[in-house]
Design a protein around this motif. Structure first.
Motif, PDB file in Angstrom:
ATOM      1  N   LYS A 176     -47.325  27.879  34.827  1.00  0.00           N
ATOM      2  CA  LYS A 176     -46.727  29.066  35.932  1.00  0.00           C
ATOM      3  C   LYS A 176     -45.210  28.699  35.789  1.00  0.00           C
ATOM      4  O   LYS A 176     -44.987  27.688  35.503  1.00  0.00           O
ATOM      5  CB  LYS A 176     -47.076  28.796  37.292  1.00  0.00           C
ATOM      6  N   ASP A 177     -44.279  29.836  35.350  1.00  0.00           N
ATOM      7  CA  ASP A 177     -43.010  29.487  35.535  1.00  0.00           C
ATOM      8  C   ASP A 177     -42.298  29.282  36.818  1.00  0.00           C
ATOM      9  O   ASP A 177     -42.722  29.846  37.688  1.00  0.00           O
ATOM     10  CB  ASP A 177     -42.296  30.780  34.791  1.00  0.00           C
ATOM     11  N   ASP A 178     -41.088  28.655  36.900  1.00  0.00           N
ATOM     12  CA  ASP A 178     -40.241  28.353  38.145  1.00  0.00           C
ATOM     13  C   ASP A 178     -39.978  30.056  38.424  1.00  0.00           C
ATOM     14  O   ASP A 178     -39.570  30.917  37.933  1.00  0.00           O
ATOM     15  CB  ASP A 178     -39.241  27.549  37.969  1.00  0.00           C
ATOM     16  N   LYS A 179     -39.823  29.930  40.024  1.00  0.00           N
ATOM     17  CA  LYS A 179     -39.187  31.105  40.512  1.00  0.00           C
ATOM     18  C   LYS A 179     -37.680  30.882  41.231  1.00  0.00           C
ATOM     19  O   LYS A 179     -37.540  29.577  41.675  1.00  0.00           O
ATOM     20  CB  LYS A 179     -40.017  31.688  41.663  1.00  0.00           C
ATOM     21  N   VAL A 180     -36.844  31.769  41.209  1.00  0.00           N
ATOM     22  CA  VAL A 180     -35.482  31.586  41.646  1.00  0.00           C
ATOM     23  C   VAL A 180     -35.174  32.842  42.501  1.00  0.00           C
ATOM     24  O   VAL A 180     -35.296  34.024  42.304  1.00  0.00           O
ATOM     25  CB  VAL A 180     -34.473  31.575  40.419  1.00  0.00           C
ATOM     26  N   SER A 181     -34.622  32.273  43.862  1.00  0.00           N
ATOM     27  CA  SER A 181     -34.060  33.356  44.623  1.00  0.00           C
ATOM     28  C   SER A 181     -32.532  33.117  45.075  1.00  0.00           C
ATOM     29  O   SER A 181     -32.165  32.073  44.991  1.00  0.00           O
ATOM     30  CB  SER A 181     -34.888  33.734  45.873  1.00  0.00           C
ATOM     31  N   LEU A 182     -31.774  34.377  45.263  1.00  0.00           N
ATOM     32  CA  LEU A 182     -30.360  34.242  45.329  1.00  0.00           C
ATOM     33  C   LEU A 182     -29.977  34.159  46.668  1.00  0.00           C
ATOM     34  O   LEU A 182     -30.502  35.153  47.561  1.00  0.00           O
ATOM     35  CB  LEU A 182     -29.804  35.426  44.408  1.00  0.00           C
ATOM     36  N   ILE A 183     -29.489  33.082  47.345  1.00  0.00           N
ATOM     37  CA  ILE A 183     -29.214  32.899  48.470  1.00  0.00           C
ATOM     38  C   ILE A 183     -27.711  33.408  48.849  1.00  0.00           C
ATOM     39  O   ILE A 183     -27.303  34.248  49.974  1.00  0.00           O
ATOM     40  CB  ILE A 183     -29.373  31.505  48.941  1.00  0.00           C
ATOM     41  N   LYS A 184     -26.634  32.873  48.130  1.00  0.00           N
ATOM     42  CA  LYS A 184     -25.327  33.156  48.392  1.00  0.00           C
ATOM     43  C   LYS A 184     -24.571  33.371  47.058  1.00  0.00           C
ATOM     44  O   LYS A 184     -24.959  32.522  45.810  1.00  0.00           O
ATOM     45  CB  LYS A 184     -24.570  32.100  49.127  1.00  0.00           C
ATOM     46  N   SER A 185     -23.727  34.229  46.757  1.00  0.00           N
ATOM     47  CA  SER A 185     -23.311  34.486  45.297  1.00  0.00           C
ATOM     48  C   SER A 185     -21.716  35.070  45.395  1.00  0.00           C
ATOM     49  O   SER A 185     -21.613  35.651  46.496  1.00  0.00           O
ATOM     50  CB  SER A 185     -24.096  35.069  44.523  1.00  0.00           C
ATOM     51  N   ARG A 186     -21.082  34.924  44.281  1.00  0.00           N
ATOM     52  CA  ARG A 186     -19.664  35.346  44.359  1.00  0.00           C
ATOM     53  C   ARG A 186     -19.252  35.274  43.011  1.00  0.00           C
ATOM     54  O   ARG A 186     -19.670  34.555  42.331  1.00  0.00           O
ATOM     55  CB  ARG A 186     -18.615  34.737  45.365  1.00  0.00           C
ATOM     56  N   LYS A 187     -18.382  36.245  42.364  1.00  0.00           N
ATOM     57  CA  LYS A 187     -18.200  36.546  41.311  1.00  0.00           C
ATOM     58  C   LYS A 187     -16.836  37.346  41.060  1.00  0.00           C
ATOM     59  O   LYS A 187     -16.854  38.335  41.792  1.00  0.00           O
ATOM     60  CB  LYS A 187     -19.228  37.045  40.450  1.00  0.00           C
ATOM     61  N   ASP A 188     -16.034  37.039  40.061  1.00  0.00           N
ATOM     62  CA  ASP A 188     -15.024  38.102  39.576  1.00  0.00           C
ATOM     63  C   ASP A 188     -14.493  37.795  38.374  1.00  0.00           C
ATOM     64  O   ASP A 188     -14.608  36.601  37.762  1.00  0.00           O
ATOM     65  CB  ASP A 188     -13.880  38.051  40.577  1.00  0.00           C
ATOM     66  N   THR A 189     -13.911  38.774  37.526  1.00  0.00           N
ATOM     67  CA  THR A 189     -13.422  38.490  36.247  1.00  0.00           C
ATOM     68  C   THR A 189     -12.091  39.121  36.257  1.00  0.00           C
ATOM     69  O   THR A 189     -11.625  40.091  36.713  1.00  0.00           O
ATOM     70  CB  THR A 189     -14.332  39.385  35.213  1.00  0.00           C
ATOM     71  N   ASP A 190     -11.266  38.297  35.293  1.00  0.00           N
ATOM     72  CA  ASP A 190      -9.791  38.703  35.200  1.00  0.00           C
ATOM     73  C   ASP A 190      -9.916  39.386  33.484  1.00  0.00           C
ATOM     74  O   ASP A 190     -10.064  38.664  32.700  1.00  0.00           O
ATOM     75  CB  ASP A 190      -8.758  37.524  35.117  1.00  0.00           C
ATOM     76  N   TYR A 191     -10.193  40.665  33.659  1.00  0.00           N
ATOM     77  CA  TYR A 191     -10.450  41.298  32.337  1.00  0.00           C
ATOM     78  C   TYR A 191      -9.285  41.540  31.283  1.00  0.00           C
ATOM     79  O   TYR A 191      -9.298  41.545  30.184  1.00  0.00           O
ATOM     80  CB  TYR A 191     -11.073  42.717  32.543  1.00  0.00           C
ATOM     81  N   SER A 192      -8.180  40.856  31.875  1.00  0.00           N
ATOM     82  CA  SER A 192      -6.565  41.284  31.192  1.00  0.00           C
ATOM     83  C   SER A 192      -6.803  40.082  30.139  1.00  0.00           C
ATOM     84  O   SER A 192      -6.172  39.871  28.916  1.00  0.00           O
ATOM     85  CB  SER A 192      -5.336  40.862  31.915  1.00  0.00           C
TER      86      SER A 192
END
Length: 424
Positions: A176-192
């Protein structure tokens, strides 16, 4: 010859904007750095664990770390481990002071018999996988982990994604493959900084989880691929307080299919794989691109510069567990009518910060995610400094901290971002 490849996929696409955020709590942050006692060199990837717990973190690329413990708890002792160094226990006296930890190199002198006991280095590697049921956990384990994904355009940070995840780690003998759940997250990108092209990693936390060679050997050492490698005995060292043999491996010269080269760190006493470092042979560039570049503009040329991995295991009560892994993917991108190539580097790493045996009836908390997740497409962003609360993270590099602050200032002026926060 057919062989498997680690399931990373690079996406080259035009930019889009993400965003969103979460809560806060208070814990004591204990900060420190780890260096070589004699040379004063920083030690990257050293493991710091609170004694008598499964709570741990690792040092970043500048040798720094931060680890959290409850305010009401007694002052802890820390166990510090690093490859080629003696294990060290540090008693915390004042948590407000930054610890400056200095480690002593270990002296190794393995008996020749320990090497010649095996017919060949390949024979030793085969025995490592044969002993998987004995050496690695055969119980389902719940792990808390911190995941970080960064994209750089040359040396400039362009994209940052971080998450606390919960992992349902299946027994090492299970298919069986491992399972993952998202608890907290944050993200941003400077597209310049991305010059209209964004790299996205398909798989997110799974990209690092699949680097666990003992759970997923099929991605590198399939039965068919084993015969396509040259294995040889290398140096000896000390890791996790144990003597280890280092086995080097590389593709046979006549193999066309892209395979890996690297080193396996194997305990001499129980034949457990404690650590592995490896990278993909990039000579067959067209085949490498087929494996990794899933989508790109038709007139853009892409060439891999480096695709490398690290995985570390930790031992408790005679059983070994997945502890840390990192993937580093670097590519040259040549756009039409552009004189110079752009260099993009995508790194993702995951560190287990706590774990326990998981009762069969207990389910993962949080949003269970698919192996195809792309963190860059999640609607998450940056907000308050107490965002992570009690969760342990990998201390960010100074350059990443600077990039975060710049992105935060940009977001504070962004009307869409402010509107998204008020709606949460």
């Amino acid at each position: 010859m057919k062989t498997s490849i680690l399931p990373h996929r690079l996406l080259l696409i035009l930019c889009v904007f993400p965003i969103t955020l979460i809560a806060q709590t208070k814990f004591i942050n204990l900060e420190g750095s780890v260096k070589d006692k004699d040379s004063k060199d920083i030690l990257i990837g050293a493991t710091i664990t609170i004694e008598n717990t499964n709570t741990s973190t690792i040092t970043n690329s500048e040798g720094d770390f931060v680890i959290k413990f409850p305010e009401q708890a007694t002052l802890p002792s820390l166990m510090v481990k690093a490859v080629g160094y003696k294990d060290l226990i540090i008693d915390v006296i004042d948590p407000s002071e930054k610890l400056k930890i200095k480690m002593t190199p270990s002296e190794i002198s393995l008996n020749e018999v320990e090497v010649i006991a095996y017919k060949s280095a390949q024979d030793l590697v085969s025995k490592v996988f044969d002993k998987k049921r004995i050496n690695y956990s055969q119980e389902k384990v719940k792990m808390m982990a911190f995941y970080r994904e960064t994209i750089k355009s040359r040396r400039k940070n362009a994209s940052l994604a971080e998450a606390v995840v919960s992992i349902e780690k299946q027994p090492y003998s299970s298919n069986k493959d491992d399972k993952v759940s998202l608890i907290k997250s944050r993200k941003d990108t400077d597209y310049s900084k991305l010059d209209t092209i964004t790299l996205k990693l398909q798989g997110g936390p799974f990209s690092t989880l699949y680097v666990d060679l003992m759970k997923y050997p099929e991605y590198i050492f399939t039965p068919e691929a084993m015969g396509a490698y040259d294995f040889s005995f290398n140096n000896t060292t000390n890791l996790n307080g144990r003597d280890v043999l280092i086995v080097a491996f590389k593709p046979n010269p006549n193999v066309i299919t892209p395979l890996y080269k690297g080193e396996l760190f194997i305990s001499t006493d129980d034949l457990a794989l404690q650590k592995a470092t490896f990278s993909l042979d990039l000579k067959n560039s067209s085949e490498v691109n087929k494996m990794f570049v899933k989508k790109k503009p038709s007139d853009v040329r892409v060439k891999a510069r480096d695709i490398s991995y690290i995985v570390d295991y930790r031992e408790k009560d005679g059983k070994w567990y997945y502890g840390y892994s990192k993937a580093n993917l670097s590519f040259e991108v040549k756009k039409p009518r552009k004189l110079f190539k752009s260099i993009y580097t995508l790194s993702c790493e995951m560190a287990i910060t706590d774990w326990r045996i998981l009762p069969n009836e207990e389910l993962l908390k949080g949003r269970v995610i698919k192996p195809s997740i792309i963190m860059a497409n999640e609607r998450i962003g940056f907000k308050d400094p107490d965002f992570w609360g009690e969760f342990n993270v990998i201390e960010p590099e100074k350059s990443i901290e600077t990039a975060i602050k710049k992105i935060q200032r940009k977001l504070e002026k962004d009307d869409d971002f402010r509107a998204s926060l008020s709606s949460n």
